[in-house]
Each structure stands twice: as structure tokens, then as C-alpha cells.
Design a protein around this motif. Structure first.
Motif, PDB file in Angstrom:
ATOM      1  N   TYR A   1       0.605  37.181  -7.731  1.00 51.00           N
ATOM      2  CA  TYR A   1       0.081  38.315  -6.768  1.00 51.00           C
ATOM      3  C   TYR A   1       0.386  39.920  -7.630  1.00 51.00           C
ATOM      4  O   TYR A   1       0.100  40.581  -6.859  1.00 51.00           O
ATOM      5  CB  TYR A   1       1.012  37.992  -5.569  1.00 51.00           C
ATOM      6  CG  TYR A   1       1.041  36.946  -4.768  1.00 51.00           C
ATOM      7  CD1 TYR A   1      -0.100  36.492  -3.985  1.00 51.00           C
ATOM      8  CD2 TYR A   1       2.052  36.148  -4.798  1.00 51.00           C
ATOM      9  CE1 TYR A   1      -0.438  35.277  -3.441  1.00 51.00           C
ATOM     10  CE2 TYR A   1       1.951  34.667  -4.293  1.00 51.00           C
ATOM     11  CZ  TYR A   1       0.674  34.299  -3.358  1.00 51.00           C
ATOM     12  OH  TYR A   1       0.637  33.161  -2.741  1.00 51.00           O
TER      13      TYR A   1
ATOM     14  N   GLU B   1       3.699  26.882  -8.652  1.00 51.22           N
ATOM     15  CA  GLU B   1       2.625  25.535  -8.354  1.00 51.22           C
ATOM     16  C   GLU B   1       1.755  25.878  -7.304  1.00 51.22           C
ATOM     17  O   GLU B   1       0.533  25.651  -7.390  1.00 51.22           O
ATOM     18  CB  GLU B   1       3.384  24.394  -8.280  1.00 51.22           C
ATOM     19  CG  GLU B   1       2.495  23.213  -8.156  1.00 51.22           C
ATOM     20  CD  GLU B   1       3.125  21.818  -8.521  1.00 51.22           C
ATOM     21  OE1 GLU B   1       2.542  20.858  -8.948  1.00 51.22           O
ATOM     22  OE2 GLU B   1       4.475  21.520  -7.843  1.00 51.22           O
ATOM     23  N   GLU B   2       2.168  26.302  -6.262  1.00 49.26           N
ATOM     24  CA  GLU B   2       1.589  26.357  -4.964  1.00 49.26           C
ATOM     25  C   GLU B   2       0.646  27.636  -5.133  1.00 49.26           C
ATOM     26  O   GLU B   2      -0.865  27.536  -4.767  1.00 49.26           O
ATOM     27  CB  GLU B   2       2.203  26.839  -3.708  1.00 49.26           C
ATOM     28  CG  GLU B   2       1.508  27.248  -2.536  1.00 49.26           C
ATOM     29  CD  GLU B   2       0.586  26.181  -2.072  1.00 49.26           C
ATOM     30  OE1 GLU B   2      -0.383  26.767  -1.279  1.00 49.26           O
ATOM     31  OE2 GLU B   2       0.728  25.009  -2.146  1.00 49.26           O
ATOM     32  N   TYR B   3       0.758  28.470  -5.876  1.00 48.31           N
ATOM     33  CA  TYR B   3      -0.037  29.729  -6.127  1.00 48.31           C
ATOM     34  C   TYR B   3      -0.950  29.256  -7.131  1.00 48.31           C
ATOM     35  O   TYR B   3      -2.230  29.465  -6.968  1.00 48.31           O
ATOM     36  CB  TYR B   3       0.886  30.916  -6.865  1.00 48.31           C
ATOM     37  CG  TYR B   3       0.133  32.054  -7.187  1.00 48.31           C
ATOM     38  CD1 TYR B   3      -0.433  33.138  -6.188  1.00 48.31           C
ATOM     39  CD2 TYR B   3      -0.383  32.007  -8.514  1.00 48.31           C
ATOM     40  CE1 TYR B   3      -1.287  33.979  -7.118  1.00 48.31           C
ATOM     41  CE2 TYR B   3      -1.258  33.269  -9.127  1.00 48.31           C
ATOM     42  CZ  TYR B   3      -1.621  34.278  -8.362  1.00 48.31           C
ATOM     43  OH  TYR B   3      -2.330  35.249  -8.485  1.00 48.31           O
TER      44      TYR B   3
ATOM     45  N   PHE C   1      -3.618  23.499 -14.637  1.00 44.65           N
ATOM     46  CA  PHE C   1      -4.046  24.806 -14.278  1.00 44.65           C
ATOM     47  C   PHE C   1      -5.030  25.269 -15.278  1.00 44.65           C
ATOM     48  O   PHE C   1      -6.262  25.938 -15.169  1.00 44.65           O
ATOM     49  CB  PHE C   1      -3.166  25.786 -13.479  1.00 44.65           C
ATOM     50  CG  PHE C   1      -3.713  27.196 -13.462  1.00 44.65           C
ATOM     51  CD1 PHE C   1      -4.605  27.370 -12.502  1.00 44.65           C
ATOM     52  CD2 PHE C   1      -3.437  28.251 -14.071  1.00 44.65           C
ATOM     53  CE1 PHE C   1      -5.228  28.640 -12.112  1.00 44.65           C
ATOM     54  CE2 PHE C   1      -3.891  29.407 -13.801  1.00 44.65           C
ATOM     55  CZ  PHE C   1      -4.739  29.649 -12.978  1.00 44.65           C
TER      56      PHE C   1
ATOM     57  N   VAL D   1      -2.344  26.375  -7.817  1.00 40.41           N
ATOM     58  CA  VAL D   1      -3.244  25.629  -7.094  1.00 40.41           C
ATOM     59  C   VAL D   1      -4.216  26.232  -6.032  1.00 40.41           C
ATOM     60  O   VAL D   1      -5.417  25.787  -6.265  1.00 40.41           O
ATOM     61  CB  VAL D   1      -2.466  24.442  -6.296  1.00 40.41           C
ATOM     62  CG1 VAL D   1      -3.530  23.404  -5.889  1.00 40.41           C
ATOM     63  CG2 VAL D   1      -1.811  23.452  -7.540  1.00 40.41           C
ATOM     64  N   SER D   2      -3.714  26.875  -5.401  1.00 36.79           N
ATOM     65  CA  SER D   2      -4.389  27.467  -4.284  1.00 36.79           C
ATOM     66  C   SER D   2      -5.181  28.934  -4.485  1.00 36.79           C
ATOM     67  O   SER D   2      -6.298  29.194  -3.754  1.00 36.79           O
ATOM     68  CB  SER D   2      -3.387  27.490  -3.067  1.00 36.79           C
ATOM     69  OG  SER D   2      -2.505  28.667  -3.085  1.00 36.79           O
ATOM     70  N   GLN D   3      -4.288  29.876  -5.436  1.00 34.59           N
ATOM     71  CA  GLN D   3      -4.868  31.168  -5.582  1.00 34.59           C
ATOM     72  C   GLN D   3      -5.036  31.676  -6.940  1.00 34.59           C
ATOM     73  O   GLN D   3      -5.332  32.565  -7.253  1.00 34.59           O
ATOM     74  CB  GLN D   3      -4.037  32.234  -4.855  1.00 34.59           C
ATOM     75  CG  GLN D   3      -3.914  31.732  -3.393  1.00 34.59           C
ATOM     76  CD  GLN D   3      -3.154  32.854  -2.789  1.00 34.59           C
ATOM     77  OE1 GLN D   3      -3.519  34.188  -2.826  1.00 34.59           O
ATOM     78  NE2 GLN D   3      -1.944  32.681  -1.869  1.00 34.59           N
TER      79      GLN D   3
ATOM     80  N   ARG E   1      -6.391  32.607 -10.334  1.00 36.66           N
ATOM     81  CA  ARG E   1      -7.921  32.935 -10.821  1.00 36.66           C
ATOM     82  C   ARG E   1      -8.072  32.654 -12.459  1.00 36.66           C
ATOM     83  O   ARG E   1      -6.965  32.422 -12.963  1.00 36.66           O
ATOM     84  CB  ARG E   1      -7.697  34.627 -10.276  1.00 36.66           C
ATOM     85  CG  ARG E   1      -7.937  34.830  -8.876  1.00 36.66           C
ATOM     86  CD  ARG E   1      -7.335  36.482  -8.714  1.00 36.66           C
ATOM     87  NE  ARG E   1      -6.023  36.512  -9.196  1.00 36.66           N
ATOM     88  CZ  ARG E   1      -5.395  37.692  -8.825  1.00 36.66           C
ATOM     89  NH1 ARG E   1      -6.056  38.701  -8.564  1.00 36.66           N
ATOM     90  NH2 ARG E   1      -4.128  37.728  -9.083  1.00 36.66           N
TER      91      ARG E   1
END
Length: 707
Positions: free
Chosen positions: A16, A30-32, A69, A34-36, A38
């Protein structure tokens, strides 16, 4: 402070960016990702490493978390377009802020060298652990080793990188500033020139411009936008009709233009095409007009287009494969030629689209396999899987598919005689069987010794080294071990080997297997002791089992067991036999095979009909079984062609007739192979009289009398 900086620190690469917390948990990271996460963050993570605490056990956990990732499991050719877009943004910023003199971000700068190395790492790092390295220079050297960039290009890029980084350091020494801009002041320029070892700034600039031009040229070769077909909308657009398409296809040389037009429209109206993500559909819309033009250059444009459309439909849900074809027009041309030459090649590519990558380098694609090197590379790839049995099995399948594809490419180019192709396919099967045996024993729950005294014996096509692309493997398992647990452990090992070979997964299967040639057939034990095998062959085996033994050989496992098998095989084949009885047994088995393959089509079945391949194989087996006690050299596993020649030299059959039958057998195999390349399922049949089988019939009459 007044004494300057210790380090300039930039924390904006955290999840972020500026708005994110300075510290993040592993779970949140990990959540970041996978989901966001770039695309540009993947490039940044290539160089990421833990500084402190050193050698902490959770470093491995962090690497394991980030690796999927950064490095995708599949070949990620979408990375090229992603990096191209990122670089376009950087260039826009360079233009906006007039940064052409920036040796990092400007044309031919440090960033373009880093992108050149990183794009190959992102594409292939998921499959090739050697590319998961941080330093740019080391990555470039690995690209040369792997054949992904020519060595001279890598040398030039490496020299330019060192030059640019040295220059960057001196620019920052000048005023202790974080800068990559060339200086404006004459006195600063002179200082920079002297510290770089030049008499004046003009001389420095000459070398700098040369390096930047070279870097930029190489960058554009990789990242330049692919050329597009002129007037592509005349072949493919929303709402196009068959009435519009047909005359345009006819003009290109399509002979069944209406059928081809309907096939194109079926794809466009299909649910698979309609449900594609927008980017994938755009890529497919660019590819189809190019393939229409390429197919028109083949001798069978309609068949080629139909095969390619089936392939495109099959791979269209994997955006990376469409990206690959969009980026590499030369691969499209090679793909079109292969699919034109063989429908089986098109089906194989559809089943295993990861092989598209093999189309990139024609020099590599048409080189005969170096089995020792392939063996070492395979072992390295298996070791990289770290005991993950599923991944190891995928690696085995991928290597089999890669090597099969390269052999197919050479075959279609006419670079491999059929006998040599069969040798290579058999060598590939042997190699894979060795690794399957090794992995199966290493992962066995119960082992009573470090190395198993266990062997895999090949029969049939693999035993005789006449394997074709789609042949199954006729195998039996033998062991020589008096440990109390041997029977149980080796039975499980045999089951495990068979499962690894024949199980289907998303990446396909290795081989279809047939284990029915073991003692007592399907009702017998899966694995046999050497002693039990010897007793069975000498006391209980049928003549047809001895016929099969003429083509059997050791192919993997314990060499001692393999030598014991070969000794048994020779003793059995060299047993004196009553020729009249042997003749009757072989004729009865031949009739049984004829009855099992009736042919009422009026065509000649080149394998099963009288005068065909089976007749020749039966005659060779009769000669071996009937005369090996007098001529032990007939037991050599040298193939049917060589055995026919040997039988002629030994005076068992007329030399001239042996040569004619040998030539016929080669012709029959070649025709069978050619048919199989375009029809892998139907019996291989040709018009009667198309092949002269007189030699086979004469030799049959010589040995057995008139059929």
C-alpha cells in the motif's frame, strides 16, 4: 546531519506504499500479494532479501510466501506486455520531465538492462530455479548459459551495465546527491570524464552513447510491439458473415473456403470465445487474421486452419499462451508449419500448450538430444522440487513432452530417420523409467535397503527399440533379494512405478503401461524373483512368451538383476527346439492374431494383414527360436532389420530375400509412421497393390509353406 547521510532510505515499496503500515505480518503480506499485488511489485521483489536477522528460520518461510507471486508456476509470457506498459509509463515521465540525460531511466539506461534480465526471470523463474537470482549481472550470465540470450549480447549488456553503474556512482559522488542526471556545468563534466578515465567529456559521451544505443536496440528487440496484419478486419471482426469471408479466403488460396469460413464463425459464436476476458479476446482477435494468412502459405490451408483453430480454442483460457503467440511471430510460423505437416502434432500441442515455448529457438529445437546433459538437468529440476512428489511428477511429464516435441520437430523437418527416431524415443523412456524407479523407492514408506535390488525389463516396442510417439510400455518387474520384506516392499514399489507412469493429471501422463507379459499374465504376481522368472520361462512359458522374449531387455534398475535376466533370456532362446513343432505353434498364434484383427474393408492393413509387419516379425522370431542354439548371436537385441540381415549372412534364409524383406519392413514402418502423424487412432490401411509385399510372402513360403 551536518556530516551527511548514513543511508538514504525509501520505504515506499511496502504494501500500500505511503499509506500502508511500516510493519506488516506475514499473513497480511500474503493477502496483499495475492489480492492486490501489482506487476511492478513482482519486479521489485526479484531483488528482495532479508538483511536482518541473518539466518533466521523464518527467512525460508518468507521466501516461500513471496515466490509464487514473483515466479509463476507456468511460463508467464504476459510479463513482456506488462513490462512494456510499465516502461511506456517511465518513458512518458522521462519525456514530461525532460530526463533524456538520465542514465538510469532514459533510453538505453540502467533500467532497460534490468528489465531485459528481469523479464526472462519473470517468464521462466517458476520453472527454472537457476533464474531466481538477484544480481543483474548474474542473471544476465545465466540467460546466456540457458541459451535465452546470445553470449555476445550478454557480454555487451554486461559491459554497458558496469559502465553505467560506474558512471552513476561518480555522478552521485559529485555533490553527494541521489541523481542519475548528466551534469550541465562544464567543470562538472570534466571532473566526471576524468574520474571515468577519459581525457575529456566528449570522449566519455561517445562511449556512453554507444553503450546506450546498444542497450536500447536490444531492449526494443525484446519489448518492441509486434507487427500487425494489414487489413485484419477483412478476415476477423464482430459480425462478419460467411458471405464476406468466403471470397476473401478463396483469394488467399483456400480450397474449401466455405467450410473454413463456417469454422471461423463457429469459434466466434462459441461460448468459450464469448466468455474470454477482454484482454485475452483482444489478443485472440489479433492472432486469428495472422494465422489465416500463414495457413494460406501451406499446401493444405483448410486442414491447417481447422487444426490451429482447435488449438487456439484449447489454449485460449490461458492468457499467457496467447501472450506468447502475440509476442513471437516466428513461433507462429513454426507452429503453423508443424500443424500443417501433422494433425497429431496439433493435438499434442493442444494437450500440452506449455510446449509452445519450444518453438522459440530453431537452432535448439533441431539439435539431436544429448541424453547425459538432459539427465543431469532433469535431476537438477527434480532436486529443486524439494521432495514434493506431485511437482516432481509434473517435471518428469514436462521433460518427456519437451523431448518428444523436439524429436517431433526434427522428424517433421526430415532430420531423423525412423530407426534413429525410435532409438531416441526409447532412450527417453529408459531415462524416465530410471528416474521414476529412483523416486518411487525414495518415497516408499517402507524400505529394507538403501538401493533396491530391483529391475525394470522392457518388452515389445520399447524392448526392441522401435518405440513410436504414442506407444505404450510393455514392462515386467524382477528382483533378487532374500530379505523377509522384499516381496511386499517390491510389490508396492512396482505398483508405485505403474501409478507414476500411467496416472493422468492436468499435465497429462507419462506412458500407458501393459504389465501382462509377466509370468502367468494378469493373474500372476506383479513382481517376480529372478529364480522364479527363470523357472517359469524354462518350465511353464508358452512359445508366444518366448517369442516376446526375443525383444526383451533390461532398461532400468539394478544392473546385477539386469545381467541375471539377460543370462536367463539367452539360455531360454538357445534351447534346442523341434522345428516342426515350433512352426505349428507359431502358425497357430499367427492365425489367432489374424482372427483378432479382421479386415473386410478391401484395403491392405500394413500391420496385421498377410504380407504385413506382423508376418515379418513372426518370421524373425521363428528364426531366433529355431536356430539360436546353433547361432547364439541371434539372441542379440539388435532389432528386426539387423536380425534379417544376420539370418541371411548365416545362410538361414536367402541373402537376396533377406535384403528385400528388410527393405519392405522399413517401408511398412515408414508408411505406418506417416499415417500415424495424421491419424493416430484408425488402423493403418492403404489401397491394395500400393505396396509390393512379394518378398514377405516368398520368405513366409520358404519358412512355413503356403499360407
Amino acid at each position: 546531519t551536518g556530516d551527511g547521510y548514513v543511508f538514504r532510505v525509501d520505504m515506499r515499496l511496502r504494501p500500500y506504499g505511503d499509506s500502508g503500515p511500516l510493519v506488516t505480518s506475514f499473513a497480511a503480506l500474503e493477502e496483499y500479494l495475492v489480492s492486490q499485488g501489482r506487476e511492478w511489485e513482482r519486479y521489485a521483489w526479484i531483488k528482495a532479501r532479508v538483511i536482518s536477522p541473518a539466518e533466521h528460520p523464518q527467512i525460508a518461510e518468507l521466501s516461500k510466501l513471496a515466490q509464487p507471486f514473483v515466479f509463476r508456476k507456468y511460463l508467464d509470457f504476459g510479463a513482456i506486455d506488462s513490462m512494456r506498459k510499465l516502461h511506456a509509463q517511465i518513458r512518458q515521465e522521462v519525456q514530461r520531465r525532460d530526463l533524456f540525460n538520465n542514465i538510469k531511466l532514459g533510453p538505453g539506461g540502467i533500467r532497460e538492462i534490468e528489465f531485459t534480465a528481469q523479464v526472462f526471470q519473470l517468464i521462466r523463474g517458476g520453472r527454472d530455479a537457476e533464474l531466481r537470482i538477484r544480481p543483474t549481472q548474474a542473471a544476465l550470465q545465466q540467460l546466456a548459459i540457458n541459451g535465452l540470450l546470445p553470449a555476445p549480447v550478454v557480454a555487451d549488456l554486461d559491459t554497458a551495465y558496469v559502465f553505467l553503474r560506474n558512471l552513476e556512482h561518480r555522478l552521485q559522488y559529485l555533490d553527494d546527491q541521489q541523481t542519475q542526471e548528466l551534469p550541465e556545468k562544464p567543470e562538472d563534466r570534466q571532473i566526471i570524464a576524468e574520474t571515468m578515465g577519459y581525457a575529456d567529456y566528449a570522449a566519455l559521451l561517445d562511449d556512453l552513447n554507444r553503450h546506450r544505443a546498444l542497450v536500447n536496440q536490444q531492449f526494443e528487440l525484446i519489448f518492441g510491439a509486434p507487427e500487425e496484419v494489414q487489413d485484419e478486419e477483412q478476415f476477423w471482426r464482430e459480425g462478419i458473415s460467411a458471405e464476406e469471408l468466403q471470397p476473401r479466403l478463396e483469394k488467399l488460396g483456400y480450397r474449401a473456403a466455405n467450410d473454413s469460413a463456417q469454422r471461423l464463425l463457429q469459434l466466434q459464436a462459441g461460448s468459450r470465445y464469448r466468455q474470454l476476458p477482454e484482454l485475452s479476446r483482444q489478443r485472440l482477435d489479433k492472432l486469428i487474421p495472422q494465422f489465416i494468412v500463414l495457413c494460406a502459405q501451406q499446401t493444405n490451408p483448410d486442414e491447417t486452419l481447422s487444426r490451429l483453430l482447435a488449438l487456439l480454442e484449447g489454449i485460449s483460457r490461458r492468457a499467457s499462451y496467447l501472450a506468447f503467440l502475440a509476442e513471437y511471430p516466428q513461433a507462429m510460423q513454426r507452429l503453423t508449419r508443424m500443424v500443417s505437416a501433422s494433425s497429431w502434432a496439433g493435438e499434442y500441442m493442444t494437450q500440452h500448450p506449455a510446449l509452445l515455448d519450444e518453438l522459440l529457438d530453431a537452432r535448439e529445437m533441431y539439435q539431436p538430444p544429448q541424453w547425459q546433459q538432459i539427465d543431469r538437468n532433469l535431476q537438477s529440476r527434480l532436486d529443486d522440487c524439494g521432495g514434493d512428489a506431485e511437482r516432481q511428477l509434473d517435471v518428469l511429464r514436462l521433460v518427456q513432452q519437451e523431448q518428444t516435441f523436439q524429436l517431433l520437430a526434427m522428424d517433421l523437418q526430415g532430420l531423423l530417420p525412423l530407426e534413429k527416431l525410435s532409438d531416441h524415443l526409447s532412450d527417453l523412456a529408459d531415462l524416465l523409467l530410471r528416474h521414476v524407479l529412483k523416486l518411487s523407492w525414495a518415497t516408499a514408506r517402507k524400505r529394507h535397503r538403501e538401493e533396491p535390488r530391483f529391475a525394470i525389463i522392457a518388452y515389445g516396442k520399447l524392448g526392441g527399440k522401435e518405440l513410436s510417439y504414442a506407444s505404450d510400455l510393455d514392462l515386467i518387474f524382477l528382483y533378487d533379494d532374500d530379505h523377509p520384506d522384499a516381496q511386499e516392499n517390491y510389490a508396492r514399489l512396482g505398483q508405485r512405478i505403474n501409478t507414476m507412469l500411467s496416472s493422468y493429471t492436468s499435465s497429462g501422463r507419462l506412458y500407458e503401461t501393459d504389465l501382462r507379459l509377466r509370468p502367468n499374465g494378469a493373474s500372476g504376481l506383479l513382481v517376480s524373483t529372478v529364480a522364479a522368472f527363470a523357472e517359469y520361462q524354462q518350465q511353464q512359458a508358452w512359445v508366444w512368451e518366448h517369442q516376446a522374449l526375443t525383444r526383451a531387455r533390461f532398461c532400468a534398475g539394478d544392473t546385477g538383476v539386469g545381467a541375471a535376466f539377460e543370462d536367463i533370456r539367452k539360455k531360454v532362446l538357445c534351447q534346442p527346439r523341434e522345428l516342426a513343432t515350433l512352426r505349428e505353434e507359431i502358425l497357430a498364434m499367427r492365425q489367432k492374431m489374424l482372427d483378432g484383427h479382421p479386415n473386410d474393408t478391401g484395403l491392405f492393413d500394413i500391420k496385421h494383414d498377410r504380407g504385413g509387419m506382423v508376418d515379418i516379425e513372426f518370421m524373425v522370431q521363428y528364426l531366433v527360436l529355431g536356430y539360436a542354439h546353433q547361432h547364439p548371436q541371434l539372441t542379440a537385441n539388435i532389432g528386426n532389420l539387423a536380425l534379417l540381415k544376420l539370418a541371411g549372412e548365416l545362410g538361414l534364409i536367402p541373402v537376396e530375400l533377406a535384403g528385400q524383406t528388410k527393405s519392405l519392413y522399413r517401408i511398412l514402418r515408414q508408411i505406418q509412421h506417416r499415417i500415424r502423424l495424421n491419424d493416430s487412432l484408425s488402423p493403418c490401411r492403404v489401397n491394395p497393390g500400393e505396396i509390393d509385399v512379394t518378398a514377405c510372402n516368398k520368405l513366409w513360403e520358404e519358412l512355413f509353406g503356403k499360407p
